[in-house]
Motif scaffolding. Structure first.
Motif, PDB file in Angstrom:
ATOM      1  N   VAL A  35     -16.854-150.464 -41.823  1.00 51.59           N
ATOM      2  CA  VAL A  35     -15.987-149.287 -42.454  1.00 51.59           C
ATOM      3  C   VAL A  35     -15.098-149.127 -41.446  1.00 51.59           C
ATOM      4  CG1 VAL A  35     -16.187-146.861 -43.005  1.00 51.59           C
ATOM      5  CG2 VAL A  35     -17.848-148.308 -43.857  1.00 51.59           C
ATOM      6  N   TYR A  36     -15.567-148.993 -40.136  1.00 54.05           N
ATOM      7  CA  TYR A  36     -14.813-148.661 -38.940  1.00 54.05           C
ATOM      8  C   TYR A  36     -13.303-149.608 -39.043  1.00 54.05           C
ATOM      9  CZ  TYR A  36     -12.343-148.001 -34.686  1.00 54.05           C
ATOM     10  OH  TYR A  36     -11.346-147.754 -33.744  1.00 54.05           O
ATOM     11  N   LYS A  37     -13.590-151.141 -39.145  1.00 56.18           N
ATOM     12  CA  LYS A  37     -12.747-152.142 -38.999  1.00 56.18           C
ATOM     13  C   LYS A  37     -11.701-151.959 -40.167  1.00 56.18           C
ATOM     14  CE  LYS A  37     -15.383-155.604 -36.845  1.00 56.18           C
ATOM     15  NZ  LYS A  37     -16.094-156.848 -36.915  1.00 56.18           N
ATOM     16  N   GLN A  38     -12.336-151.497 -41.487  1.00 57.49           N
ATOM     17  CA  GLN A  38     -11.661-151.286 -42.724  1.00 57.49           C
ATOM     18  C   GLN A  38     -10.842-149.854 -42.446  1.00 57.49           C
ATOM     19  OE1 GLN A  38     -11.108-153.619 -45.094  1.00 57.49           O
ATOM     20  NE2 GLN A  38     -12.401-155.085 -43.865  1.00 57.49           N
ATOM     21  N   THR A  39     -11.034-149.120 -42.012  1.00 60.54           N
ATOM     22  CA  THR A  39     -10.532-147.573 -42.361  1.00 60.54           C
ATOM     23  C   THR A  39      -9.815-147.307 -40.886  1.00 60.54           C
ATOM     24  OG1 THR A  39     -12.265-146.570 -41.314  1.00 60.54           O
ATOM     25  CG2 THR A  39     -12.011-146.893 -43.714  1.00 60.54           C
ATOM     26  N   SER A  40     -10.085-147.920 -39.768  1.00 62.84           N
ATOM     27  CA  SER A  40      -9.154-147.427 -38.551  1.00 62.84           C
ATOM     28  C   SER A  40      -7.451-147.811 -38.865  1.00 62.84           C
ATOM     29  CB  SER A  40      -9.604-148.127 -37.180  1.00 62.84           C
ATOM     30  OG  SER A  40      -9.537-149.563 -37.326  1.00 62.84           O
ATOM     31  N   GLY A  41      -7.235-148.895 -39.579  1.00 58.24           N
ATOM     32  CA  GLY A  41      -5.731-149.106 -39.707  1.00 58.24           C
ATOM     33  C   GLY A  41      -5.063-147.950 -40.346  1.00 58.24           C
ATOM     34  N   TYR A  42      -5.754-147.046 -41.261  1.00 61.71           N
ATOM     35  CA  TYR A  42      -5.110-145.930 -41.876  1.00 61.71           C
ATOM     36  C   TYR A  42      -4.438-145.039 -40.745  1.00 61.71           C
ATOM     37  CZ  TYR A  42      -6.592-147.014 -46.439  1.00 61.71           C
ATOM     38  OH  TYR A  42      -6.875-147.714 -47.458  1.00 61.71           O
ATOM     39  N   ILE A  43      -5.321-144.971 -39.665  1.00 67.53           N
ATOM     40  CA  ILE A  43      -4.628-144.030 -38.282  1.00 67.53           C
ATOM     41  C   ILE A  43      -3.823-144.846 -37.735  1.00 67.53           C
ATOM     42  CG2 ILE A  43      -5.354-143.131 -36.054  1.00 67.53           C
ATOM     43  CD1 ILE A  43      -8.205-142.790 -37.524  1.00 67.53           C
ATOM     44  N   HIS A  44      -3.890-146.373 -37.379  1.00 61.24           N
ATOM     45  CA  HIS A  44      -3.044-147.131 -36.630  1.00 61.24           C
ATOM     46  C   HIS A  44      -1.829-147.753 -37.413  1.00 61.24           C
ATOM     47  CE1 HIS A  44      -5.499-146.299 -33.472  1.00 61.24           C
ATOM     48  NE2 HIS A  44      -6.635-146.666 -34.054  1.00 61.24           N
ATOM     49  N   PHE A  45      -1.923-147.638 -38.742  1.00 62.50           N
ATOM     50  CA  PHE A  45      -0.777-148.076 -39.794  1.00 62.50           C
ATOM     51  C   PHE A  45      -0.846-149.519 -39.705  1.00 62.50           C
ATOM     52  CE2 PHE A  45       0.850-143.896 -38.729  1.00 62.50           C
ATOM     53  CZ  PHE A  45       0.598-143.247 -40.053  1.00 62.50           C
ATOM     54  N   SER A  46      -1.928-150.316 -39.950  1.00 62.48           N
ATOM     55  CA  SER A  46      -2.028-151.628 -40.058  1.00 62.48           C
ATOM     56  C   SER A  46      -1.235-152.010 -41.257  1.00 62.48           C
ATOM     57  CB  SER A  46      -3.494-152.183 -40.011  1.00 62.48           C
ATOM     58  OG  SER A  46      -4.084-151.915 -41.248  1.00 62.48           O
ATOM     59  N   GLY A  47      -0.906-153.524 -41.104  1.00 63.35           N
ATOM     60  CA  GLY A  47       0.082-153.923 -42.145  1.00 63.35           C
ATOM     61  C   GLY A  47      -1.030-153.815 -43.439  1.00 63.35           C
ATOM     62  N   ARG A  48      -2.355-154.280 -43.290  1.00 64.60           N
ATOM     63  CA  ARG A  48      -3.227-154.071 -44.513  1.00 64.60           C
ATOM     64  C   ARG A  48      -3.228-152.917 -45.275  1.00 64.60           C
ATOM     65  NH1 ARG A  48      -8.239-152.312 -45.826  1.00 64.60           N
ATOM     66  NH2 ARG A  48      -9.647-153.704 -47.334  1.00 64.60           N
ATOM     67  N   HIS A  49      -3.000-151.780 -44.288  1.00 64.68           N
ATOM     68  CA  HIS A  49      -3.012-150.547 -45.073  1.00 64.68           C
ATOM     69  C   HIS A  49      -1.705-150.050 -45.698  1.00 64.68           C
ATOM     70  CE1 HIS A  49      -6.895-150.266 -42.898  1.00 64.68           C
ATOM     71  NE2 HIS A  49      -7.082-149.810 -43.918  1.00 64.68           N
ATOM     72  N   ILE A  50      -0.791-150.539 -44.932  1.00 65.16           N
ATOM     73  CA  ILE A  50       0.625-150.207 -45.425  1.00 65.16           C
ATOM     74  C   ILE A  50       0.950-150.839 -46.943  1.00 65.16           C
ATOM     75  CG2 ILE A  50       3.336-150.469 -44.981  1.00 65.16           C
ATOM     76  CD1 ILE A  50       1.905-148.201 -43.411  1.00 65.16           C
ATOM     77  N   ARG A  51       0.631-152.327 -47.069  1.00 70.43           N
ATOM     78  CA  ARG A  51       0.569-152.877 -48.116  1.00 70.43           C
ATOM     79  C   ARG A  51      -0.315-152.333 -49.237  1.00 70.43           C
ATOM     80  NH1 ARG A  51       0.539-156.991 -44.283  1.00 70.43           N
ATOM     81  NH2 ARG A  51      -1.704-157.746 -44.694  1.00 70.43           N
ATOM     82  N   SER A  52      -1.496-151.819 -48.810  1.00 65.46           N
ATOM     83  CA  SER A  52      -2.484-151.279 -49.814  1.00 65.46           C
ATOM     84  C   SER A  52      -1.656-150.097 -50.663  1.00 65.46           C
ATOM     85  CB  SER A  52      -3.587-150.712 -49.379  1.00 65.46           C
ATOM     86  OG  SER A  52      -3.582-149.527 -48.626  1.00 65.46           O
ATOM     87  N   VAL A  53      -0.632-149.505 -49.789  1.00 65.69           N
ATOM     88  CA  VAL A  53      -0.024-148.217 -50.619  1.00 65.69           C
ATOM     89  C   VAL A  53       1.319-148.596 -51.229  1.00 65.69           C
ATOM     90  CG1 VAL A  53      -1.379-146.414 -49.309  1.00 65.69           C
ATOM     91  CG2 VAL A  53       0.900-147.140 -48.508  1.00 65.69           C
ATOM     92  N   MET A  54       1.835-149.694 -50.936  1.00 61.72           N
ATOM     93  CA  MET A  54       3.102-150.184 -51.357  1.00 61.72           C
ATOM     94  C   MET A  54       3.076-150.729 -52.862  1.00 61.72           C
ATOM     95  SD  MET A  54       5.444-149.421 -49.253  1.00 61.72           S
ATOM     96  CE  MET A  54       6.657-150.158 -50.120  1.00 61.72           C
TER      97      MET A  54
END
Length: 131
Positions: A35-54
């Protein structure tokens, strides 16, 4: 305003960094690491999370795309299954919070004024078998 958690130290003098806290929680709650690996990117704006909202849309010319950032209740193309991991995470965090509050209440609210050590209440955490 309180101190930054990653600058604080635990009772044994370890800095409470994300990695330290995740490692500690993972000993009893293995799901925390993923869960940490999957969600910490929301704080650090990882590419995976930016792509998930585009949401990209082809405007018809073949090479011009129209992009839209979609967050919140207007996130229109999600399936119910997309929210299962988040729901499980919140459920488990509530279980951890419940345990922590009970621990605090037992230790801080004793009528005799004695404040027991956690091991006095719960036993040796490191020696307990996995449940």
């Amino acid at each position: 305003m309180g101190a930054q958690i990653n600058r604080m130290k635990d009772a044994d003098g370890h800095k409470m960094t994300d990695k330290f806290l995740v490692d500690k929680l993972t000993t009893r709650n293995p799901w925390v690491e993923d869960v940490y690996k999957q969600t910490s990117g929301y704080i650090h704006f990882s590419g995976r999370h930016i792509r998930s909202v585009m949401r990209m849309e082809d405007l018809g010319s073949g090479d011009i795309l129209h992009g839209q950032l979609v967050i919140g209740p207007k996130d229109y193309d999600r399936q119910q299954e997309d929210f299962c991991e988040s729901i499980r995470c919140v459920h488990h965090l509530n279980l951890i919070l419940d345990f922590a509050l009970k621990d605090w209440f037992i230790r801080m609210c004793r009528p005799d004024g004695h404040i027991p050590d956690a091991t006095e209440i719960w036993g040796d955490y490191e020696q307990q078998p996995e449940s």
